[in-house]
Design a protein around this motif. Structure first.
Motif, PDB file in Angstrom:
ATOM      1  N   ALA A  37      17.872  10.082   1.858  1.00 39.61           N
ATOM      2  CA  ALA A  37      18.119  11.029   2.945  1.00 39.61           C
ATOM      3  C   ALA A  37      16.850  11.353   3.729  1.00 39.61           C
ATOM      4  CB  ALA A  37      18.711  12.315   2.380  1.00 39.61           C
ATOM      5  N   ASP A  38      15.736  10.683   3.375  1.00 39.03           N
ATOM      6  CA  ASP A  38      14.490  10.905   4.089  1.00 39.03           C
ATOM      7  C   ASP A  38      13.981  12.344   3.928  1.00 39.03           C
ATOM      8  OD1 ASP A  38      12.720   9.273   5.278  1.00 39.03           O
ATOM      9  OD2 ASP A  38      13.285   9.760   7.339  1.00 39.03           O
ATOM     10  N   ALA A  39      14.204  12.917   2.733  1.00 41.96           N
ATOM     11  CA  ALA A  39      13.764  14.289   2.470  1.00 41.96           C
ATOM     12  C   ALA A  39      12.349  14.329   1.890  1.00 41.96           C
ATOM     13  CB  ALA A  39      14.731  14.988   1.527  1.00 41.96           C
ATOM     14  N   LEU A  40      11.731  13.162   1.805  1.00 43.29           N
ATOM     15  CA  LEU A  40      10.342  13.125   1.366  1.00 43.29           C
ATOM     16  C   LEU A  40       9.463  13.096   2.610  1.00 43.29           C
ATOM     17  CD1 LEU A  40      10.533  10.487  -1.519  1.00 43.29           C
ATOM     18  CD2 LEU A  40      10.666  12.976  -1.669  1.00 43.29           C
ATOM     19  N   THR A  41       8.509  14.008   2.668  1.00 42.00           N
ATOM     20  CA  THR A  41       7.635  14.047   3.835  1.00 42.00           C
ATOM     21  C   THR A  41       6.187  13.982   3.381  1.00 42.00           C
ATOM     22  OG1 THR A  41       7.580  16.449   3.788  1.00 42.00           O
ATOM     23  CG2 THR A  41       9.260  15.428   5.177  1.00 42.00           C
ATOM     24  N   ARG A  63       5.387  15.381  -0.115  1.00 42.90           N
ATOM     25  CA  ARG A  63       6.169  16.600  -0.380  1.00 42.90           C
ATOM     26  C   ARG A  63       7.642  16.261  -0.446  1.00 42.90           C
ATOM     27  NH1 ARG A  63       1.977  17.877  -1.470  1.00 42.90           N
ATOM     28  NH2 ARG A  63       0.686  19.638  -0.887  1.00 42.90           N
ATOM     29  N   TRP A  64       8.343  16.987  -1.292  1.00 44.67           N
ATOM     30  CA  TRP A  64       9.787  16.817  -1.394  1.00 44.67           C
ATOM     31  C   TRP A  64      10.450  18.143  -1.076  1.00 44.67           C
ATOM     32  CZ3 TRP A  64      12.629  15.719  -6.691  1.00 44.67           C
ATOM     33  CH2 TRP A  64      14.016  15.740  -6.470  1.00 44.67           C
ATOM     34  N   ARG A  65      11.160  18.166   0.069  1.00 40.06           N
ATOM     35  CA  ARG A  65      11.940  19.354   0.446  1.00 40.06           C
ATOM     36  C   ARG A  65      13.346  19.164  -0.079  1.00 40.06           C
ATOM     37  NH1 ARG A  65      10.292  24.077   2.092  1.00 40.06           N
ATOM     38  NH2 ARG A  65      11.738  24.353   3.825  1.00 40.06           N
ATOM     39  N   THR A  66      13.752  19.991  -1.056  1.00 44.82           N
ATOM     40  CA  THR A  66      15.098  19.847  -1.610  1.00 44.82           C
ATOM     41  C   THR A  66      16.111  20.475  -0.666  1.00 44.82           C
ATOM     42  OG1 THR A  66      14.916  21.898  -2.836  1.00 44.82           O
ATOM     43  CG2 THR A  66      14.266  19.889  -3.982  1.00 44.82           C
ATOM     44  N   ALA A  67      17.396  20.146  -0.899  1.00 44.62           N
ATOM     45  CA  ALA A  67      18.466  20.647  -0.034  1.00 44.62           C
ATOM     46  C   ALA A  67      18.471  22.178   0.015  1.00 44.62           C
ATOM     47  CB  ALA A  67      19.821  20.134  -0.512  1.00 44.62           C
ATOM     48  N   ASP A  68      18.145  22.819  -1.117  1.00 41.82           N
ATOM     49  CA  ASP A  68      18.146  24.287  -1.132  1.00 41.82           C
ATOM     50  C   ASP A  68      16.793  24.876  -0.686  1.00 41.82           C
ATOM     51  OD1 ASP A  68      16.850  23.391  -3.373  1.00 41.82           O
ATOM     52  OD2 ASP A  68      17.790  24.799  -4.768  1.00 41.82           O
ATOM     53  N   GLY A  69      15.981  24.050  -0.023  1.00 45.44           N
ATOM     54  CA  GLY A  69      14.785  24.581   0.618  1.00 45.44           C
ATOM     55  C   GLY A  69      13.553  24.702  -0.255  1.00 45.44           C
ATOM     56  N   ARG A  70      13.636  24.253  -1.521  1.00 44.06           N
ATOM     57  CA  ARG A  70      12.446  24.299  -2.361  1.00 44.06           C
ATOM     58  C   ARG A  70      11.502  23.166  -1.994  1.00 44.06           C
ATOM     59  NH1 ARG A  70      13.410  23.140  -7.734  1.00 44.06           N
ATOM     60  NH2 ARG A  70      15.315  22.158  -6.981  1.00 44.06           N
ATOM     61  N   ASN A  71      10.211  23.399  -2.239  1.00 40.22           N
ATOM     62  CA  ASN A  71       9.201  22.386  -1.990  1.00 40.22           C
ATOM     63  C   ASN A  71       8.677  21.910  -3.346  1.00 40.22           C
ATOM     64  OD1 ASN A  71       7.746  20.855  -0.241  1.00 40.22           O
ATOM     65  ND2 ASN A  71       6.750  22.586   0.775  1.00 40.22           N
ATOM     66  N   VAL A  72       9.131  20.764  -3.794  1.00 36.58           N
ATOM     67  CA  VAL A  72       8.720  20.298  -5.129  1.00 36.58           C
ATOM     68  C   VAL A  72       7.380  19.565  -5.020  1.00 36.58           C
ATOM     69  CG1 VAL A  72       9.454  19.023  -7.181  1.00 36.58           C
ATOM     70  CG2 VAL A  72      11.167  19.968  -5.623  1.00 36.58           C
ATOM     71  N   PRO A  73       6.364  20.025  -5.752  1.00 38.72           N
ATOM     72  CA  PRO A  73       5.056  19.364  -5.656  1.00 38.72           C
ATOM     73  C   PRO A  73       5.070  17.997  -6.353  1.00 38.72           C
ATOM     74  CG  PRO A  73       4.974  21.100  -7.317  1.00 38.72           C
ATOM     75  CD  PRO A  73       6.338  21.162  -6.676  1.00 38.72           C
ATOM     76  N   CYS A 268      -1.760  19.659   6.377  1.00 40.41           N
ATOM     77  CA  CYS A 268      -0.940  20.092   7.517  1.00 40.41           C
ATOM     78  C   CYS A 268       0.085  19.031   7.885  1.00 40.41           C
ATOM     79  CB  CYS A 268      -1.825  20.465   8.703  1.00 40.41           C
ATOM     80  SG  CYS A 268      -2.401  19.064   9.660  1.00 40.41           S
ATOM     81  N   PRO A 269       1.193  19.452   8.492  1.00 47.39           N
ATOM     82  CA  PRO A 269       2.223  18.481   8.889  1.00 47.39           C
ATOM     83  C   PRO A 269       1.698  17.576  10.003  1.00 47.39           C
ATOM     84  CG  PRO A 269       2.797  20.708   9.632  1.00 47.39           C
ATOM     85  CD  PRO A 269       1.561  20.824   8.810  1.00 47.39           C
ATOM     86  N   PRO A 270       2.297  16.388  10.140  1.00 49.13           N
ATOM     87  CA  PRO A 270       1.774  15.402  11.087  1.00 49.13           C
ATOM     88  C   PRO A 270       1.708  15.920  12.521  1.00 49.13           C
ATOM     89  CG  PRO A 270       3.881  14.688  10.147  1.00 49.13           C
ATOM     90  CD  PRO A 270       3.427  15.865   9.366  1.00 49.13           C
TER      91      PRO A 270
END
Ligand code: C2E
Ligand code: MG
Ligand code: MG
Ligand code: MG
Length: 288
Positions: A37-41, A63-73, A268-270
């Motif tokens: 789903a391209d949720a890895l940034t 970074r991994w943004r999960t569906a429920d909005g968590r940021n998994v390191p 920082c984000p791209p």
């Protein structure tokens, strides 16, 4: 009796083990879905000249943004990705993203992109050609890429896998890709690996940077010794995890050429990179 005790232990631990296995399976499934789903940034953190503050490279941090909005390191999912055989795909995604970003800034800014690579990835037989193909696709010179490996990566890549890893690193280096040893000082056999591997950059683990805050000069002596090793090998050293002006000042005094850490810039984000790279250092310092 020992066997009996062992059996009992297995029985006693089994619910917890089953739970751990479930969590692992769940994590594995959602990581697969995240990749699809391209949720890895990827975030980018500057590595700067410690005197001028000028960026010399940007490190790509997954970074991994999960569906429920968590940021998994990454510390919580890279190991799982390795275990379930997903780390090569994840690693390719990071390399593609990072080189795509680098090509947006490279024409105007002589700043490399630095990418972390895991053991499995490094010992996958096509690693070197994959990397060179991706660089060519992006029209990026190999010198625009730094590959970061930890000592653990080299320890884990033992035997045939280790040979593949060494070949890959040698092949990439011959083309001009630079190799950085990450988290230096925390792994096993650090010095033995340094002796065998041709490297270009040494990154001092953040735990050593933190010792600069302890009373006494022990921390400084240790950091000084690692810097001495870097200069004997003829490679620049990056101090990781520099959080305070005082740490930066001590590192400058000790002759450390490069630094990375919240004191200089956070990941920082791209979208923020081009702005960051075109803001003069003086202005940047007064803003942070
Ligand atoms: P690393 O390569 O040593 O990256 C530096 C870590 O230190 C990053 O954590 C960064 O956010 C954090 N950091 C930077 N400045 C400071 C500071 O001033 N203070 C403190 N306390 N921390 C700072 P992050 O992003 O959580 O990444 C953790 C580790 O996960 C990385 O350590 C790297 O080993 C691994 N990793 C990250 N991205 C990737 C990837 O794409 N592939 C692989 N295989 N591993 C990755
Ligand atoms: Mg790194
Ligand atoms: Mg590190
Ligand atoms: Mg580290």
């Amino acid at each position: 009796a020992a066997k009996e005790a062992g059996k009992n232990q297995v029985v006693e631990f089994s619910p917890r083990m089953r739970e751990a296995r479930l969590r692992h399976a769940e994590l594995a499934a959602s990581l697969r879905a995240a990749l699809a789903a391209d949720a890895l940034t990827v975030l980018y953190q500057p590595i700067v000249d410690i005197r001028s503050g000028q960026p010399v490279a940007l490190e790509a941090l997954l970074r991994w943004r999960t569906a429920d909005g968590r940021n998994v390191p990454p510390s919580q999912f890279i190991a799982v990705a390795e275990e379930i055989g997903l780390v090569v795909d994840v690693g390719c995604k990071v390399l593609r993203d990072a080189t795509a970003q680098a090509s947006t800034w490279h024409a105007r800014h002589d700043v490399a992109v630095s990418v972390n690579v895991s053991a499995r990835q490094l010992s996958s037989p096509s690693f070197a050609t994959d990397v060179l193909t991706i660089l060519a696709d992006r029209s990026l010179p190999p010198a625009a890429l730094i590959i970061e490996i930890t000592e653990t990566v080299l320890v884990e890549a033992a035997g045939a896998a280790g040979e593949l890893a060494q070949h890959a690193l040698t092949a990439l280096r011959e083309q001009g890709v630079r190799i950085a040893v990450d988290d230096f000082g925390t792994g096993y056999s650090s010095l033995a690996y340094l002796q065998r591997l041709p490297i270009d950059i040494l990154k001092i683990d953040h735990t050593f940077t933190a010792t600069l805050d302890s009373p006494g000069e022990r921390g400084e002596r240790f950091v000084g010794a690692i810097l001495g090793l870097g200069s004997s090998l003829g490679v620049p050293t990056v101090a990781e995890g520099v959080e305070t002006a005082r740490q930066a000042a001590l590192l400058r005094e000790l002759g450390c050429p490069l630094a990375q850490g919240y004191h200089f810039a956070r990941p920082c984000p791209p979208e923020g990179i081009l702005d960051y790279l075109s803001t003069p250092v003086a202005l940047r310092a007064s803003l942070s």
